[in-house]
Scaffold this motif. Sequence first.
Motif, short mmCIF file in Angstrom:
data_model
loop_
_atom_site.label_atom_id
_atom_site.label_comp_id
_atom_site.label_asym_id
_atom_site.label_seq_id
_atom_site.Cartn_x
_atom_site.Cartn_y
_atom_site.Cartn_z
N ALA A 96 0.84 -1.19 0.00
CA ALA A 96 0.00 0.00 0.00
C ALA A 96 0.87 1.24 0.00
O ALA A 96 2.00 1.24 0.49
N LYS A 97 0.32 2.31 -0.57
CA LYS A 97 1.05 3.57 -0.63
C LYS A 97 0.06 4.70 -0.36
O LYS A 97 -0.95 4.79 -1.05
N PRO A 98 0.27 5.54 0.67
CA PRO A 98 1.32 5.43 1.69
C PRO A 98 0.89 4.48 2.81
O PRO A 98 -0.17 4.67 3.42
N ALA A 99 1.72 3.48 3.09
CA ALA A 99 1.38 2.46 4.08
C ALA A 99 1.28 3.04 5.49
O ALA A 99 0.54 2.53 6.33
N LYS A 100 2.02 4.12 5.73
CA LYS A 100 2.04 4.68 7.10
C LYS A 100 0.68 5.24 7.52
O LYS A 100 0.42 5.44 8.71
N ARG A 101 -0.20 5.45 6.55
CA ARG A 101 -1.53 5.97 6.89
C ARG A 101 -2.48 4.88 7.34
O ARG A 101 -3.60 5.17 7.75
N LEU A 102 -2.08 3.63 7.23
CA LEU A 102 -2.98 2.53 7.52
C LEU A 102 -2.69 1.88 8.86
O LEU A 102 -1.52 1.72 9.25
N ARG A 103 -3.75 1.49 9.55
CA ARG A 103 -3.66 0.75 10.81
C ARG A 103 -4.53 -0.49 10.69
O ARG A 103 -5.41 -0.57 9.84
N LYS A 104 -4.29 -1.43 11.59
CA LYS A 104 -5.13 -2.63 11.64
C LYS A 104 -6.59 -2.20 11.84
O LYS A 104 -6.87 -1.26 12.60
N ASP A 105 -7.49 -2.88 11.15
CA ASP A 105 -8.94 -2.65 11.18
C ASP A 105 -9.39 -1.43 10.38
O ASP A 105 -10.60 -1.14 10.34
#
Length: 251
Positions: A96-105
């Motif tokens: 994913a891009k940007p992966a840092k914006r994603l959290r579990k759930d």
Amino acid sequence: HMDTQLFDYTLPDHLIAQTPADKRDESKLMVVDRHTQTISHHVFRNIGEFLDSNTVLVVNNTEVFNARLKGHKLTGAAIEVFLLEQRSATQWTCLAKPAKRLRKDDTIIFSDYLSATVIEKNTHLLLDFNFSGDFYEHLNRDGEVPLPPYIKVQDPATFQQRYQTIYASERGSVAAPTAGLHFTPMLLDQLRSQGVLVEEITLHVGYGTFKPIDAASLHDHEMHEERFRINAETAKRLNQYRLEGKRIIAV
């Protein structure tokens, strides 16, 4: 322990084609003759001049699917997802891009008919997709052709047909088996009429084909695994061709 810097060379941007040739078989063909130590340049449609009835072409019948999806979080933040490997009927390992914006759930929305929930976040993401019907129909409608990063186009959909070989039949690649893109039905018919044999195997091209080499030594470069399939009848024929001394060319 070969130094990867030995392979460095300068490739000017203007020499990287951004669009395919008007016709598939009008691409350039470089012929390297090991016996005479010469290099000559031709047009791909003339490849039959260098093949004969002692030749077996082995082509890869994998089919590329639209592995790139653009969506957004419930907050509106844009997220781009690249599908890597199917883990179950609804779950995929992804980048994913940007992966840092994603959290579990977290939920990612791609369209009114397709969304996904982040199940795990490690080196890669594990996404659980929510949809009805056939998943690949959603990808065909909402996904994009996974072009390599050096192809800069505004609309990847314009490559939908040309980023597929004419004999693609087994869905599973996230990138095209590019050596085969230049064959046309007419050219293959012409080669067969010359006595050239054509065999099909399946190798699904993985994301590793896009991965840059950043290790100093080849020994330290980690290769991604890829899935392949050769049926028993094809394997038997290829082994027989080798015993007969035929020239087997992997496309």
